[in-house]
Design a protein around this motif. Structure first.
Motif, PDB file in Angstrom:
ATOM      1  N   UNK A   1      -4.006   1.716  -2.745  1.00 15.37           N
ATOM      2  CA  UNK A   1      -3.967   3.088  -2.252  1.00 15.37           C
ATOM      3  C   UNK A   1      -4.323   3.196  -0.772  1.00 15.37           C
ATOM      4  N   UNK A   2      -4.504   2.068  -0.115  1.00 16.30           N
ATOM      5  CA  UNK A   2      -4.770   2.060   1.324  1.00 16.30           C
ATOM      6  C   UNK A   2      -4.465   0.676   1.863  1.00 16.30           C
ATOM      7  N   UNK A   3      -4.317   0.601   3.175  1.00 14.83           N
ATOM      8  CA  UNK A   3      -4.114  -0.697   3.826  1.00 14.83           C
ATOM      9  C   UNK A   3      -5.343  -1.573   3.621  1.00 14.83           C
ATOM     10  N   UNK A   4      -6.517  -0.960   3.687  1.00 17.52           N
ATOM     11  CA  UNK A   4      -7.766  -1.702   3.494  1.00 17.52           C
ATOM     12  C   UNK A   4      -7.815  -2.343   2.108  1.00 17.52           C
ATOM     13  N   UNK A   5      -7.418  -1.585   1.082  1.00 20.50           N
ATOM     14  CA  UNK A   5      -7.420  -2.143  -0.265  1.00 20.50           C
ATOM     15  C   UNK A   5      -6.379  -3.244  -0.396  1.00 20.50           C
ATOM     16  N   UNK A   6      -5.215  -3.061   0.200  1.00 25.24           N
ATOM     17  CA  UNK A   6      -4.181  -4.091   0.148  1.00 25.24           C
ATOM     18  C   UNK A   6      -4.691  -5.393   0.767  1.00 25.24           C
ATOM     19  N   UNK A   7      -5.419  -5.286   1.878  1.00 22.72           N
ATOM     20  CA  UNK A   7      -5.976  -6.476   2.531  1.00 22.72           C
ATOM     21  C   UNK A   7      -6.982  -7.162   1.608  1.00 22.72           C
ATOM     22  N   UNK A   8      -7.828  -6.367   0.950  1.00 22.42           N
ATOM     23  CA  UNK A   8      -8.804  -6.936   0.014  1.00 22.42           C
ATOM     24  C   UNK A   8      -8.106  -7.634  -1.146  1.00 22.42           C
ATOM     25  N   UNK A  56       0.803  -1.230   0.000  1.00 23.31           N
ATOM     26  CA  UNK A  56       0.000   0.000   0.000  1.00 23.31           C
ATOM     27  C   UNK A  56       0.834   1.278   0.000  1.00 23.31           C
ATOM     28  N   UNK A  57       0.350   2.248  -0.757  1.00 23.42           N
ATOM     29  CA  UNK A  57       0.837   3.632  -0.665  1.00 23.42           C
ATOM     30  C   UNK A  57       2.285   3.834  -1.113  1.00 23.42           C
ATOM     31  N   UNK A  58       2.734   3.027  -2.077  1.00 17.62           N
ATOM     32  CA  UNK A  58       4.102   3.206  -2.567  1.00 17.62           C
ATOM     33  C   UNK A  58       4.170   3.437  -4.080  1.00 17.62           C
ATOM     34  N   UNK A  59       3.097   3.111  -4.807  1.00 22.51           N
ATOM     35  CA  UNK A  59       3.079   3.352  -6.252  1.00 22.51           C
ATOM     36  C   UNK A  59       1.624   3.525  -6.683  1.00 22.51           C
ATOM     37  N   UNK A 113      11.054   3.197   2.872  1.00 17.10           N
ATOM     38  CA  UNK A 113       9.603   3.343   2.976  1.00 17.10           C
ATOM     39  C   UNK A 113       8.902   2.126   2.382  1.00 17.10           C
ATOM     40  N   UNK A 114       9.408   1.637   1.266  1.00 16.66           N
ATOM     41  CA  UNK A 114       8.832   0.430   0.668  1.00 16.66           C
ATOM     42  C   UNK A 114       8.871  -0.720   1.669  1.00 16.66           C
ATOM     43  N   UNK A 115      10.021  -0.893   2.314  1.00 17.88           N
ATOM     44  CA  UNK A 115      10.164  -1.981   3.295  1.00 17.88           C
ATOM     45  C   UNK A 115       9.192  -1.798   4.461  1.00 17.88           C
ATOM     46  N   UNK A 116       9.032  -0.568   4.927  1.00 21.74           N
ATOM     47  CA  UNK A 116       8.125  -0.287   6.035  1.00 21.74           C
ATOM     48  C   UNK A 116       6.695  -0.691   5.678  1.00 21.74           C
ATOM     49  N   UNK A 117       6.238  -0.328   4.501  1.00 25.75           N
ATOM     50  CA  UNK A 117       4.876  -0.656   4.083  1.00 25.75           C
ATOM     51  C   UNK A 117       4.738  -2.146   3.758  1.00 25.75           C
ATOM     52  N   UNK A 118       5.820  -2.743   3.285  1.00 27.47           N
ATOM     53  CA  UNK A 118       5.799  -4.188   3.042  1.00 27.47           C
ATOM     54  C   UNK A 118       5.592  -4.966   4.333  1.00 27.47           C
ATOM     55  N   UNK A 119       6.214  -4.535   5.407  1.00 28.50           N
ATOM     56  CA  UNK A 119       6.053  -5.228   6.686  1.00 28.50           C
ATOM     57  C   UNK A 119       4.608  -5.155   7.168  1.00 28.50           C
ATOM     58  N   UNK A 120       3.933  -4.042   6.876  1.00 26.72           N
ATOM     59  CA  UNK A 120       2.499  -3.949   7.173  1.00 26.72           C
ATOM     60  C   UNK A 120       1.740  -5.002   6.367  1.00 26.72           C
ATOM     61  N   UNK A 121       2.086  -5.119   5.091  1.00 27.18           N
ATOM     62  CA  UNK A 121       1.430  -6.093   4.220  1.00 27.18           C
ATOM     63  C   UNK A 121       1.653  -7.516   4.723  1.00 27.18           C
ATOM     64  N   UNK A 122       2.840  -7.794   5.178  1.00 25.77           N
ATOM     65  CA  UNK A 122       3.138  -9.150   5.665  1.00 25.77           C
ATOM     66  C   UNK A 122       2.275  -9.502   6.866  1.00 25.77           C
ATOM     67  N   UNK A 123       2.032  -8.548   7.731  1.00 24.93           N
ATOM     68  CA  UNK A 123       1.156  -8.797   8.879  1.00 24.93           C
ATOM     69  C   UNK A 123      -0.290  -9.021   8.425  1.00 24.93           C
ATOM     70  N   UNK A 124      -0.702  -8.309   7.378  1.00 24.20           N
ATOM     71  CA  UNK A 124      -2.042  -8.530   6.842  1.00 24.20           C
ATOM     72  C   UNK A 124      -2.176  -9.946   6.284  1.00 24.20           C
ATOM     73  N   UNK A 125      -1.142 -10.414   5.613  1.00 19.44           N
ATOM     74  CA  UNK A 125      -1.168 -11.764   5.038  1.00 19.44           C
ATOM     75  C   UNK A 125      -1.311 -12.818   6.129  1.00 19.44           C
ATOM     76  N   UNK A 126      -0.654 -12.593   7.251  1.00 20.10           N
ATOM     77  CA  UNK A 126      -0.741 -13.550   8.363  1.00 20.10           C
ATOM     78  C   UNK A 126      -2.167 -13.659   8.894  1.00 20.10           C
ATOM     79  N   UNK A 127      -2.928 -12.576   8.788  1.00 19.05           N
ATOM     80  CA  UNK A 127      -4.314 -12.596   9.250  1.00 19.05           C
ATOM     81  C   UNK A 127      -5.200 -13.445   8.343  1.00 19.05           C
ATOM     82  N   UNK A 128      -4.849 -13.500   7.069  1.00 17.83           N
ATOM     83  CA  UNK A 128      -5.646 -14.261   6.110  1.00 17.83           C
ATOM     84  C   UNK A 128      -5.396 -15.748   6.260  1.00 17.83           C
ATOM     85  N   UNK A 129      -4.140 -16.123   6.446  1.00 13.83           N
ATOM     86  CA  UNK A 129      -3.826 -17.531   6.620  1.00 13.83           C
ATOM     87  C   UNK A 129      -2.338 -17.740   6.824  1.00 13.83           C
ATOM     88  N   UNK A 130      -1.975 -18.693   7.677  1.00 14.76           N
ATOM     89  CA  UNK A 130      -0.548 -18.934   7.923  1.00 14.76           C
ATOM     90  C   UNK A 130       0.191 -19.455   6.701  1.00 14.76           C
TER      91      UNK A 130
END
Length: 246
Positions: free
Chosen positions: A22-29, A15-18, A59-76
């Motif tokens: 455009x949001x964490x919510x959209x990335x999760x979807x 999210x929010x790097x290109x 900044x890319x790495x920072x937002x990627x780490x957010x994405x990785x945590x979102x992925x863990x919520x969907x499934x291990x």
């Protein structure tokens, strides 16, 4: 679904790097959509293009780490890895050596993008430079480049050691019959090593990896589909492990 789960190795979900999520919510979807398409491993590839997409690697790495945590919520079993879609320029090697852009999951593979009107010589030169320096260029969505309509050029680059990627939508006909026919010819001639979604959103340019896998399996066989959607992307991760051990 393939027993081992599918890969998506070209997508814009960080999210929010290109111009992707455009949001964490959209990335999760978008991650949820990938999971529903039977994708279990994702190499996310934010754009890097001078004077257009120059988000710092920090900044890319920072937002990627957010994405990785979102992925863990969907499934291990949903794993995400960081890459980059690097728009080719004459200073590519300097950028890579200085860690100003990411390779694919820390491997020697580099997802390399060109403009639609890029001339053949420029593509040859950039690919040669990467190969000569020990990188493994994956040419992104080759169906977009006018000069790559020449199948002999594709064959030449593959024979030199480059890899070819086409988009899932192009394979299944979402980008027009002519593009679908071109991708079919490439697949028939075994000139495609990777298929990525190139997804940019949850409502526009969505992921259809599972649909493309089903199409390739039916048209060209399960072995060919497994190589493109599982085995070849796994080689990227295996190469990354080798690089870490050096």
């Amino acid at each position: 679904m393939a027993d081992r789960g599918l890969f998506d190795m070209h997508c814009h979900i960080v999210p929010l790097v290109d111009d992707g999520a455009q949001s964490v919510k959209e990335a999760f979807a978008m991650l949820q959509m990938e999971y529903e398409q039977d994708v279990r491993k994702i190499i996310v590839t934010p754009h890097f293009r001078r004077e257009m997409f120059e988000t710092s690697p920090e900044i890319v790495k920072k937002h990627f780490l957010v994405l990785r945590r979102l992925a863990e919520k969907i499934g291990p079993d949903l794993k995400v890895f960081l890459g980059c879609e690097f728009h080719a320029n004459v200073e590519m090697l300097e950028y890579l050596h200085a860690d100003r852009v990411y390779s694919m999951a820390g491997s020697r593979y580099v997802l390399t993008e060109f403009s639609a009107s890029t001339e053949e010589k420029y593509i040859r030169d950039r690919i040669y430079e990467l190969l000569s320096s020990g990188y493994k260029p994956i040419v992104a969505h080759i169906e977009r480049y006018k000069c790559m309509k020449d199948i002999e050029l594709v064959e030449y680059l593959v024979n030199k050691g480059a890899y070819m990627q086409v988009n899932a939508d192009s394979v299944i006909g979402k980008n027009g019959h002519g593009v679908k026919k071109y991708c079919g010819k490439l697949l028939e001639d075994e000139l495609v090593q990777f298929i990525g979604s190139d997804c940019h959103g949850s409502k526009r340019r969505v992921t259809r990896i599972g649909d493309a896998y089903a199409y390739v399996s039916k048209k060209f066989g399960c072995q060919a589909a497994d190589e493109i959607f599982i085995d070849n992307p796994q080689e990227i991760l295996d190469n990354a492990k080798h690089c870490l051990s050096l």
